[in-house]
Design a protein around this motif. Structure first.
Motif, PDB file in Angstrom:
ATOM      1  N   ASP A  13       0.849  -1.187   0.000  1.00  0.00           N
ATOM      2  CA  ASP A  13       0.000   0.000   0.000  1.00  0.00           C
ATOM      3  C   ASP A  13       0.887   1.239   0.000  1.00  0.00           C
ATOM      4  O   ASP A  13       1.505   1.573   1.008  1.00  0.00           O
ATOM      5  N   ASN A  15       0.330   4.377   0.113  1.00  0.00           N
ATOM      6  CA  ASN A  15       0.014   5.402   1.105  1.00  0.00           C
ATOM      7  C   ASN A  15       0.544   5.017   2.481  1.00  0.00           C
ATOM      8  O   ASN A  15       1.138   5.833   3.186  1.00  0.00           O
ATOM      9  N   LYS A  18       4.370   5.382   2.834  1.00  0.00           N
ATOM     10  CA  LYS A  18       4.855   6.735   3.150  1.00  0.00           C
ATOM     11  C   LYS A  18       4.841   6.974   4.662  1.00  0.00           C
ATOM     12  O   LYS A  18       5.775   7.536   5.219  1.00  0.00           O
ATOM     13  N   GLN A  38      -5.751   2.767   6.635  1.00  0.00           N
ATOM     14  CA  GLN A  38      -6.378   3.905   5.985  1.00  0.00           C
ATOM     15  C   GLN A  38      -7.189   4.678   7.032  1.00  0.00           C
ATOM     16  O   GLN A  38      -7.650   4.120   8.017  1.00  0.00           O
ATOM     17  N   LYS A  53     -10.760  18.880   5.793  1.00  0.00           N
ATOM     18  CA  LYS A  53     -10.090  18.732   4.499  1.00  0.00           C
ATOM     19  C   LYS A  53      -9.012  19.804   4.334  1.00  0.00           C
ATOM     20  O   LYS A  53      -7.889  19.512   3.909  1.00  0.00           O
ATOM     21  N   SER A  56      -6.109  19.033   6.603  1.00  0.00           N
ATOM     22  CA  SER A  56      -5.352  17.865   6.147  1.00  0.00           C
ATOM     23  C   SER A  56      -4.462  18.211   4.957  1.00  0.00           C
ATOM     24  O   SER A  56      -3.391  17.618   4.787  1.00  0.00           O
ATOM     25  N   LYS A  57      -4.882  19.177   4.151  1.00  0.00           N
ATOM     26  CA  LYS A  57      -4.036  19.630   3.030  1.00  0.00           C
ATOM     27  C   LYS A  57      -2.780  20.309   3.558  1.00  0.00           C
ATOM     28  O   LYS A  57      -1.681  20.106   3.034  1.00  0.00           O
ATOM     29  N   VAL A  61      -1.769  15.350   4.250  1.00  0.00           N
ATOM     30  CA  VAL A  61      -2.372  14.020   4.377  1.00  0.00           C
ATOM     31  C   VAL A  61      -3.769  13.948   3.761  1.00  0.00           C
ATOM     32  O   VAL A  61      -4.478  12.967   3.950  1.00  0.00           O
ATOM     33  N   TYR A  62      -4.144  14.954   2.997  1.00  0.00           N
ATOM     34  CA  TYR A  62      -5.484  15.012   2.415  1.00  0.00           C
ATOM     35  C   TYR A  62      -5.829  13.745   1.637  1.00  0.00           C
ATOM     36  O   TYR A  62      -6.913  13.202   1.766  1.00  0.00           O
ATOM     37  N   ASP A  63      -4.896  13.283   0.833  1.00  0.00           N
ATOM     38  CA  ASP A  63      -5.166  12.117  -0.004  1.00  0.00           C
ATOM     39  C   ASP A  63      -5.122  10.803   0.771  1.00  0.00           C
ATOM     40  O   ASP A  63      -5.374   9.738   0.231  1.00  0.00           O
ATOM     41  N   LYS A  64      -4.854  10.873   2.058  1.00  0.00           N
ATOM     42  CA  LYS A  64      -4.779   9.674   2.897  1.00  0.00           C
ATOM     43  C   LYS A  64      -6.061   9.443   3.701  1.00  0.00           C
ATOM     44  O   LYS A  64      -6.184   8.449   4.383  1.00  0.00           O
ATOM     45  N   LYS A  66     -10.341   9.435   4.023  1.00  0.00           N
ATOM     46  CA  LYS A  66     -11.659   9.403   3.404  1.00  0.00           C
ATOM     47  C   LYS A  66     -12.586  10.221   4.298  1.00  0.00           C
ATOM     48  O   LYS A  66     -12.775   9.899   5.464  1.00  0.00           O
TER      49      LYS A  66
END
Length: 178
Positions: A13, A15, A18, A38, A53, A56-57, A61-64, A66
């Motif tokens: 994975d 993500n 990282k 996740q 959101k 998190s940007k 970590v925004y893309d990590k 949901k």
């Protein structure tokens, strides 16, 4: 126990890989058994999800994560997780009016019901609570024979909030082991 090799589930994975590579920076107790998975963030408020959101940007970590706008009480029965981090509303600044804050005043439905629902997702729970929470009440949430640990967040010499840990999040060190 120092973890020196990357677990197979992490290798598969990108993500999680990282996070694993930054494990010492992110989790100072990683080598004591921290697990990575996740992330899901749930809030009933669209505005709060937008703020999460945004933040998190900033942290990269925004893309990590949901993000779900929804009711935790309705979604919880469909969720599975390794750990549940609870940070429910305390009722605004009025929580400070009480010398000891009653867990029943946590909204909605009281702090005990939130904890019980979280237990259906995982036995590992971290519960972020006001500094003046009734510790006896949150201790009573732990099942008989199970421990609970607290961590205080301080600003100078003043406690700002606490987190209570349950299940396998409680350290295995007993007072006599020191």
């Amino acid at each position: 126990m120092k973890i020196t090799h990357m677990p197979d589930e992490i290798k598969m994975d990108k993500n999680l890989k990282k996070y694993w590579l930054k494990r010492s920076e992110l989790f100072h107790q990683f080598d004591e058994g921290i697990k990575l998975d996740q992330v899901i963030a749930i809030d009933i408020s669209h505005t709060k999800i937008q703020l999460a959101k945004h933040n998190s940007k900033i942290y990269g970590v925004y893309d990590k994560i949901k993000f779900i706008v929804g009711n935790f009480f309705e979604l919880a029965p469909m969720l599975e997780g390794d750990v549940v981090f609870l940070s429910p509303p305390w009722g605004g600044p009025t929580y400070l009016d009480a010398s000891v804050y009653d867990i029943g005043n946590i909204s909605p439905n009281g702090g005990k019901s939130i904890y019980k629902i979280a237990k259906q997702i995982s036995s590992r729970i971290a519960y972020y609570l006001p500094r003046n929470i009734n510790i006896r009440q949150v201790r009573m949430l732990a099942e008989e024979g199970q421990g609970m640990e607290t961590e205080q967040y301080m600003k100078g010499k003043k406690t700002i909030a606490i987190t209570c840990y349950y299940g396998e999040l409680v350290s295995k060190v007993k007072p006599n082991d020191e």
